[in-house]
Design an enzyme around this catalytic site. Sequence first.
Site, PDB file in Angstrom:
ATOM      1  N   CYS A 122      -2.975 -64.311   2.794  1.00  0.00           N
ATOM      2  CA  CYS A 122      -3.592 -65.603   2.513  1.00  0.00           C
ATOM      3  C   CYS A 122      -5.092 -65.390   2.484  1.00  0.00           C
ATOM      4  CB  CYS A 122      -3.214 -66.632   3.584  1.00  0.00           C
ATOM      5  SG  CYS A 122      -3.580 -68.329   3.031  1.00  0.00           S
ATOM      6  N   CYS A 132      -7.050 -71.855   1.425  1.00  0.00           N
ATOM      7  CA  CYS A 132      -6.176 -70.705   1.171  1.00  0.00           C
ATOM      8  C   CYS A 132      -6.390 -70.088  -0.208  1.00  0.00           C
ATOM      9  CB  CYS A 132      -4.715 -71.123   1.349  1.00  0.00           C
ATOM     10  SG  CYS A 132      -4.387 -71.744   3.015  1.00  0.00           S
ATOM     11  N   LYS A 204       6.682 -74.335   3.193  1.00  0.00           N
ATOM     12  CA  LYS A 204       5.658 -74.383   4.242  1.00  0.00           C
ATOM     13  C   LYS A 204       5.017 -75.757   4.222  1.00  0.00           C
ATOM     14  CE  LYS A 204       1.360 -72.391   5.848  1.00  0.00           C
ATOM     15  NZ  LYS A 204       0.403 -71.272   5.752  1.00  0.00           N
ATOM     16  N   ARG A 214      -5.073 -71.949  14.090  1.00  0.00           N
ATOM     17  CA  ARG A 214      -6.361 -72.045  13.397  1.00  0.00           C
ATOM     18  C   ARG A 214      -7.500 -71.680  14.336  1.00  0.00           C
ATOM     19  NH1 ARG A 214      -4.907 -77.138   9.356  1.00  0.00           N
ATOM     20  NH2 ARG A 214      -3.249 -75.988   8.291  1.00  0.00           N
ATOM     21  N   LYS A 257       8.786 -73.035   7.417  1.00  0.00           N
ATOM     22  CA  LYS A 257       7.732 -73.067   8.428  1.00  0.00           C
ATOM     23  C   LYS A 257       7.121 -74.454   8.506  1.00  0.00           C
ATOM     24  CE  LYS A 257       3.190 -71.247   9.211  1.00  0.00           C
ATOM     25  NZ  LYS A 257       2.114 -70.444   8.701  1.00  0.00           N
ATOM     26  N   SER A 283       2.534 -71.697  16.061  1.00  0.00           N
ATOM     27  CA  SER A 283       1.670 -71.701  17.243  1.00  0.00           C
ATOM     28  C   SER A 283       1.823 -72.978  18.077  1.00  0.00           C
ATOM     29  CB  SER A 283       0.213 -71.524  16.815  1.00  0.00           C
ATOM     30  OG  SER A 283      -0.163 -72.514  15.878  1.00  0.00           O
ATOM     31  N   TYR A 322       5.834 -66.339  18.546  1.00  0.00           N
ATOM     32  CA  TYR A 322       4.924 -65.861  19.589  1.00  0.00           C
ATOM     33  C   TYR A 322       5.668 -65.640  20.906  1.00  0.00           C
ATOM     34  CZ  TYR A 322       1.797 -67.484  16.006  1.00  0.00           C
ATOM     35  OH  TYR A 322       1.188 -67.659  14.785  1.00  0.00           O
TER      36      TYR A 322
HETATM   37  C1  PBG Z   1      -2.351 -69.001   6.782  1.00  0.00           C
HETATM   38  C2  PBG Z   1      -1.370 -69.222   7.852  1.00  0.00           C
HETATM   39  C3  PBG Z   1      -1.304 -70.276   8.776  1.00  0.00           C
HETATM   40  C4  PBG Z   1      -0.268 -69.965   9.631  1.00  0.00           C
HETATM   41  C5  PBG Z   1       0.278 -68.760   9.221  1.00  0.00           C
HETATM   42  N1  PBG Z   1      -0.399 -68.333   8.108  1.00  0.00           N
HETATM   43  C6  PBG Z   1      -2.177 -71.430   8.976  1.00  0.00           C
HETATM   44  C7  PBG Z   1      -2.224 -72.558   8.045  1.00  0.00           C
HETATM   45  O1  PBG Z   1      -1.551 -72.620   7.023  1.00  0.00           O
HETATM   46  O2  PBG Z   1      -3.035 -73.410   8.354  1.00  0.00           O
HETATM   47  C8  PBG Z   1       0.132 -70.801  10.823  1.00  0.00           C
HETATM   48  C9  PBG Z   1       0.884 -70.084  11.871  1.00  0.00           C
HETATM   49  C10 PBG Z   1       1.018 -70.786  13.151  1.00  0.00           C
HETATM   50  O3  PBG Z   1       0.625 -71.940  13.377  1.00  0.00           O
HETATM   51  O4  PBG Z   1       1.560 -70.130  14.037  1.00  0.00           O
HETATM   52  N2  PBG Z   1      -2.161 -69.705   5.615  1.00  0.00           N
END
Ligand code: PBG
Length: 331
Positions: A122, A132, A204, A214, A257, A283, A322
């Site tokens: 990304c 992104c 996603k 973030r 996701k 996360s 995690y």
């Molecule tokens: C990057 C990306 C993100 C996550 C994984 N790859 C952040 C987003 O899209 O803001 C989030 C992973 C997480 O919250 O554990 N595009």
Amino acid sequence: MSGHDAPTHLGPRRLRADGVRDLVSETEVRASDLVAPVFVDATTDERRPIPSMPGHERVPVAEAVPRVREVMETGVEAVMLFGIPESKDPEGSRADAEDGVVQRATRAIAAETDAYLVTDLCLCEYTDHGHCGILEADATDDPDLTVRNEATLERYRSVAVSQAAAGADMIAPSGMMDGQVAAIREALDGAGHGDVPVMAYAAKYASAFYGPFRDAADGAPAFGDRRHYQMDPANAREARREVARDAAEGADVLMVKPALPYLDVVADVRREFDRPVAAYNVSGEYAMVHAAAEKGWLDLEAAAHESLLPIKRAGADLIVTYFAEDLADRL
Ligand code: PBG
């Protein structure tokens, strides 16, 4: 009344006794199903804890191999690598640099460990605006057209090839540009990396549960949000269309996701598509359980395990989480 219930009253409980309950259990979380995210940070010489993700750290490139070894000692053999670059600019030019943070860490991990290495692809960690992809010049004034799809795909092709050249075993594009899987597949094949699979972040969502990530990856958008490219949490049928596109474009693994708020989508993808299904336990899903456990309100390991089981029940083959290290020891 006699001292015991009449046997005719017993039904399902017969199979819940010790000795038999494991024999009849339907699903299992195995260490070999788990992928552990690892953060490598080019701006630091020392390991730095991530406050909102207890137990996780950003590590300097020199610590990438020791960090991956720690993961592997728990029994988890796959890692997903995220990079925090030394500098950011509008094009995210450090994302495909040969001496970029992910490229350097990947070369070291590939040379010195047997880990299966997935690289997240990304631009949001690499762009100064935190989006992104490549922005329209006047994007700040134009909430409807923030990210240029085709220009971004050009960048993704280059990043994919540079990650594979460094030794990535699998590429996981997470930017949610249209056509990203086809673009990356073509670029990888054209550069002689036809053996590198693509795990597509296919469905996603524009989720509030990415907050701690973030912080961890310094990837919050400087303005606006990601709703113009990530999915609307209200939509499940749309997920099927998104996933169908990625499957048609050649995605080897289909990811949903976040995981727990979208188990209906995981189950639907499992039913509708004959491809391996991944779910990303993100996360925020991790941080919630840890925060409650820190207060003494939940048992960490039990709640973590119970968070991952439904993802398997819904039909995921693999889980990016995690919790991987917290749990692997006791699986
Ligand atoms: C990057 C990306 C993100 C996550 C994984 N790859 C952040 C987003 O899209 O803001 C989030 C992973 C997480 O919250 O554990 N595009």
